[in-house]
Enzyme design. Structure first.
Site, short mmCIF file in Angstrom:
data_model
loop_
_atom_site.label_atom_id
_atom_site.label_comp_id
_atom_site.label_asym_id
_atom_site.label_seq_id
_atom_site.Cartn_x
_atom_site.Cartn_y
_atom_site.Cartn_z
N ALA B 66 -2.56 -6.38 -4.14
CA ALA B 66 -3.13 -6.03 -2.84
C ALA B 66 -4.43 -5.26 -2.99
O ALA B 66 -5.44 -5.56 -2.33
CB ALA B 66 -2.12 -5.21 -2.05
N GLN B 96 4.92 -7.76 -1.41
CA GLN B 96 6.04 -6.91 -1.86
C GLN B 96 6.71 -6.12 -0.74
O GLN B 96 7.92 -5.87 -0.81
CB GLN B 96 5.57 -5.98 -2.98
CG GLN B 96 5.12 -6.76 -4.21
CD GLN B 96 4.83 -5.87 -5.40
OE1 GLN B 96 5.66 -5.08 -5.81
NE2 GLN B 96 3.63 -5.99 -5.94
N CYS B 218 6.85 2.05 -2.96
CA CYS B 218 7.65 1.97 -1.73
C CYS B 218 8.95 2.76 -1.87
O CYS B 218 10.03 2.20 -1.99
CB CYS B 218 7.94 0.53 -1.35
SG CYS B 218 8.70 0.41 0.30
N ASP B 354 -1.31 1.51 -6.53
CA ASP B 354 -0.19 2.20 -7.17
C ASP B 354 -0.56 2.91 -8.47
O ASP B 354 0.10 3.87 -8.86
CB ASP B 354 0.93 1.19 -7.50
CG ASP B 354 1.57 0.60 -6.26
OD1 ASP B 354 1.30 1.10 -5.16
OD2 ASP B 354 2.35 -0.36 -6.41
N LYS B 362 2.34 5.13 -2.95
CA LYS B 362 2.38 3.86 -3.68
C LYS B 362 2.94 2.81 -2.72
O LYS B 362 4.03 2.27 -2.89
CB LYS B 362 3.22 4.00 -4.94
CG LYS B 362 2.64 5.07 -5.89
CD LYS B 362 3.08 4.92 -7.29
CE LYS B 362 2.57 6.05 -8.17
NZ LYS B 362 1.12 6.27 -8.16
N ALA B 364 1.63 -0.39 0.42
CA ALA B 364 0.53 -1.25 0.88
C ALA B 364 -0.32 -0.53 1.92
O ALA B 364 -1.54 -0.75 1.99
CB ALA B 364 1.10 -2.54 1.48
N ALA B 365 0.32 0.36 2.71
CA ALA B 365 -0.44 1.12 3.70
C ALA B 365 -1.43 2.06 3.01
O ALA B 365 -2.55 2.26 3.49
CB ALA B 365 0.51 1.91 4.58
N CYS B 397 5.58 4.26 6.10
CA CYS B 397 6.82 3.58 5.77
C CYS B 397 7.55 3.22 7.06
O CYS B 397 8.04 4.11 7.75
CB CYS B 397 7.70 4.48 4.91
SG CYS B 397 9.30 3.74 4.56
#
Lengths: 152, 453
Positions: B66, B96, B218, B354, B362, B364-365, B397
């Site tokens: 990403a 992911q 995540c 990450d 760690k 995607a946001a 999250c």
């Protein structure tokens, strides 16, 4: 994390990217139906009120159905909804679907209930009578297609 | 109108006439062109360079996840003449954040698999290999097949590696067999995990849900898998057949204190027993037992299903390089300034995603927030300017609590809540965040890969 207006539009575009194969043919079909409607109604009355009301009814029906089924469609349920945010979002999404389906159904409704009877030549002539001040000026005889199109 | 203006007008009309265009046609086309130009310059149709910085810098991006792809898109758009090289062997691209949904049977596996080639911008060279060695003193990386790639600027976006072998008895072959699940790393792992969760949901027994010590990607995923499994059981009416245990390595469930408070009460309310200070040390898949290294010594528990989350680290090649932080708390991770994302010792090196040795984020946001900062600061470095972009630690999250509802938790380095949508409470479960997670975030992710958000 702030989303700009363009950012939100970009997300919306990405969301619909997977549905373009359905949406694009539907929009094209609607445009073709719209064109056909105007072609078919040359020399006939065009009725917009009834198709509009029919589409509106269809939109309202879709709105109600969306209101009932959207939580289930999203693998959730009515019991999971809590607070104004959830209910307003549900209503907003349902309104969106209602408007979308009303717009998409309008050209179909035009064909089903929007084509009126043929216009008689004398009626056309009456309609095309120039205003009194210009009554003396020579009026050329016109075909049936021209005046009808100008009314569209 | 002056004589000169008349002359110009007639010349324009003559030119249009030669092309078979009337003045009206010209105006109509001009209007359409203006609309298209507006859409294009806004980046909606084509995110082209509005004010590209001219440079002949050689930029190497390591990793096509990403962060790597988003950096490649943005750098190729914002630089003119740069020689950009992306290094990653993998052809598939995995979404992911969707693995928890695949692992609990909500999504099919196909939804999380894509192709990297769809997102790599034209003009970016792609070396399909992995970096085996970093040599920042000589501004070069060496790949697995021995190729040396030199750079002027380096963007490290490798992601992290999952150390399955740190758990004695664990291997990826076990996933989906003998009650062992792990939704991390690959879509097929998540798919195989659904196989064993599905069986557990039907048959019940003892379910152990683990989480390793240290930074993981995540960090909400182990919690979501636990809650979604419980939700599945309620859905099928089998909840009373199962005993569920959540075993965190320390004395907390979530880094953000409000979310931690909520979960600490919520889990017991749902009959999920929390065992603090229980890092998983070993599993015996034949005996179906798991051993935890507690402060009071090893404790072995039987299980019918276990969700194993192995410890994670930076990839070995980075961890053993000069680019890695040498001291705690981020030892082994890329040593970057937490706000500028520029390397502390090598100013031509930046990091995104990450791999960064930063306190949280760690996800995607976080990538969505880090990439514009890392890219902007790299461009400013290329221009010889002081960097000005800052990352505040934003992470997010969508914490799914049940099938159909979730809490949207967003916070920063200070662990303060930072809601993107003020009307959605980060303290309550709602349907809207569930819909976002299930329906909208994949679209947002793809828009991010294309550099549009």
């Amino acid at each position: 994390m702030a989303f700009s207006f363009v950012g939100i539009l970009a997300v919306v575009l990405e969301f619909f990217r997977g549905w373009l194969w359905v949406l694009v043919p539907l929009v094209i079909l609607d445009l073709v139906l719209l064109g056909l409607f105007f072609k078919r109604t040359v020399g006939r009355r065009r009725k917009f009120s009834l198709p509009f009301k029919s589409s509106l009814g269809f939109g309202v029906f879709t709105f109600v159905m969306a209101l009932i089924t959207l939580p289930g469609i999203t693998r959730s349920s009515w019991e999971m909804l809590s607070g104004a945010v959830d209910y307003l979002a549900l209503i907003g999404a349902s309104v969106g679907f209602g408007v979308l389906f009303a717009i998409l159904s309008f050209p179909v409704m035009l064909h089903l209930v929007g084509i009126g009877a043929k216009v008689k030549p004398e009626q056309q002539a009456t309609r095309q009578t120039p205003p009194p001040a210009q009554k003396d000026s020579p009026t050329e005889p016109q075909g049936t297609a021209e005046p009808q199109q100008s009314q569209g | 109108m002056s004589q000169k203006d008349k002359h110009i007008q007639s010349a324009v009309q003559r030119a249009l006439g030669n092309e078979g265009l009337s003045r009206r046609d010209f105006l109509r086309l001009s209007g359409g062109g203006a609309l298209l130009a507006g859409a294009a310059s806004s980046g909606l149709l084509y995110p082209g360079a509005a004010r590209a910085v001219p440079t002949n810098a050689r930029i190497v991006i390591v990793g096509a996840g990403a962060a790597g792809l988003s950096c490649a898109t943005r750098l190729s758009r914002e630089l003119d003449g740069a020689q950009i090289t992306l290094i990653d062997r993998r052809e598939e691209h995995y979404y992911q954040p969707g693995f928890t949904l695949v692992g609990t049977g909500v999504w099919g596996v196909a939804k999380t698999t894509d192709k990297n080639s769809r997102y790599i911008p034209s003009g970016v060279s792609w070396i399909q290999d992995m970096v085996a060695e970093y040599d920042p003193d000589n501004n070069r990386v060496i790949t697995d097949d021995g190729r040396t790639v030199e750079y002027d600027y380096l963007m490290v976006a490798t992601g992290l590696q999952i150390n399955y072998t740190d758990i004695e008895g664990m291997s990826t072959d076990l996933i989906g067999q003998r009650g062992v699940g792990c939704v991390y790393d690959r879509p097929d792992h998540a798919q195989r995990t659904w196989g064993v969760i599905d069986h557990f949901v039907d048959n019940g027994g003892v379910g152990l849900f683990t989480r390793p010590p240290g930074a993981i990607k995540c960090a909400g995923a182990p919690l979501k898998v636990t809650m979604l499994t419980e939700s599945r059981m309620k859905e099928r009416g089998t909840r009373d057949r199962a005993e569920m245990h959540y075993l965190p390595p320390g004395a907390g469930l979530f880094s953000q204190p409000d979310a931690d408070d909520f979960l600490s009460k919520h889990f017991p309310e749902r009959g999920i027993e929390i065992h603090w200070d229980h890092p998983l040390r070993a599993i015996d898949p034949d005996a179906k037992t798991a051993t935890f290294a507690t402060p009071l010594g090893d404790e072995t528990l039987d299980y019918d299903f276990i969700h194993v989350v192995p410890p994670m680290s930076a990839p070995d090649s980075l961890r053993e390089s000069e680019l890695a932080a040498q001291e705690a708390p981020f030892q082994g991770w890329l040593e970057v300034d937490r706000h500028t994302l520029q390397h502390n010792r090598y100013p031509n090196v930046f990091g995104a995603g990450d791999i960064n040795g930063v306190p949280i984020g760690k996800t995607a946001a976080s990538v969505k927030s880090q990439v514009p900062v890392a890219v902007e600061n790299m461009i400013q470095a290329i221009q010889g300017r002081e960097n000005s972009a800052r990352y505040d630690g934003y992470t997010s999250c969508p914490l799914i609590t049940e099938l159909g509802k979730a809490i949207l938790v967003e916070f920063d380095y200070d662990l303060n809540m930072k809601p993107s949508f003020p009307f959605i409470s980060p303290y309550e479960e709602h349907w809207v965040p569930w819909v976002m997670k299930d329906r909208l975030l994949l679209a947002a992710y793809r828009a991010m890969l294309r550099g549009r958000i």
